[in-house]
Design an enzyme around this catalytic site. Sequence first.
Site, PDB file in Angstrom:
ATOM      1  CB  ILE A   1      -0.950   0.155   1.053  1.00 20.62           C
ATOM      2  CG1 ILE A   1      -0.151   0.164   2.535  1.00 20.62           C
ATOM      3  CG2 ILE A   1      -1.741  -1.081   1.158  1.00 20.62           C
ATOM      4  CD1 ILE A   1      -0.934   0.616   3.736  1.00 20.62           C
ATOM      5  CE1 TYR A   2       3.913   1.422   4.167  1.00 21.05           C
ATOM      6  CE2 TYR A   2       6.055   0.903   3.800  1.00 21.05           C
ATOM      7  CZ  TYR A   2       5.086   0.998   4.794  1.00 21.05           C
ATOM      8  OH  TYR A   2       5.338   0.565   5.835  1.00 21.05           O
TER       9      TYR A   2
END
Length: 343
Positions: free
Chosen positions: A61-62
């Site tokens: 998700i970064y």
Amino acid sequence: MEFRQLGGSGFRVPVLSLGTGTFGGGSELFKAWGQTDVAEATRLVDICLEAGLSMFDSADIYSGGLAEQILGQAIKGRRDQVIISTKGTFRAGSGPNDVGSSRHHLINAVEGSLRRLQTDYIDLYQLHGFDALTPVEEVLGTLDGLVRAGKIRYIGCSNFSGWHLMKSLSVSEKYGLSRYVAHQAYYSLVSRDYEWELMPLALDQKVGAVVWSPLGWGRLTGKVRRGQPLPESTRRNSKVANDCGPQIPEEHVYRVVDALDEVARETGKTVPQIALNWLLQRPSISNVIIGARNEEQLRQNLQAVGWNLSREQVAKLDAASAVTLAYPYWHQRGFGERNPPPV
């Protein structure tokens, strides 16, 4: 660079790893952390490897996967020199099954991370959070299958409560499945909740702590001090970053920073170096994730190793950062020496 066993496994990791939350800047939240591109990320990896720091932590998700893509480019041609740690579980798409730790989502998440990282295996794969809707047996069975397939070498979890972790370990033992050897946990001088239950569990069950946000969500960078305005460059000026992070009373932060400043004068070290070194002397810690917006910050943080605070300095920091324990931990301490606290 010092190396330690990762929990009860035979795998050794450096005591510091580089977090890639600053890679990409793909949203307002991640822009507050940093916007490192491929060229700068490659330079940071160069510096890390020169210093013996060979472990790099990311998550799907970064910046919507951009951080993993940039890391994959930065380590291209030297995969055998690095340890890759990444995470999945959080929402990664709009579909009903694009979130959680189901077999469906975990397999897709791992395959996606492998593509973005341009590798055929992940050294340490961690669940980013606990999925209460998916049976623990399904979660661990899926992870075990990915280990047996050679796509993951070791498994860990992140942000679990004590019962989440202990239930998972018991299921692994019952069915002979791969076991969590690491727990990526939030821990710093201004937030010592990890010590109450997760640290004793980690010591008892040999689960190594991989510490995230060791500088207390940007509060222990040396830029936050009593009576002084925040500099423009700190993420503490980002409302999005502040709102999604842990809330800590300002007076508690200032009390800790005052003690850090005192120890800094005694040692000639910086506030972040002292905060990181304090963590490295705590029980159960296998690795501490450091972040860096640029080369200067990275070189500064790398100097947190190779020396130790004195017992007196540790005691001073312990006292300044102490808080009233939540129930039942304050009551358990009344049992005295028969049941001593872990720290």
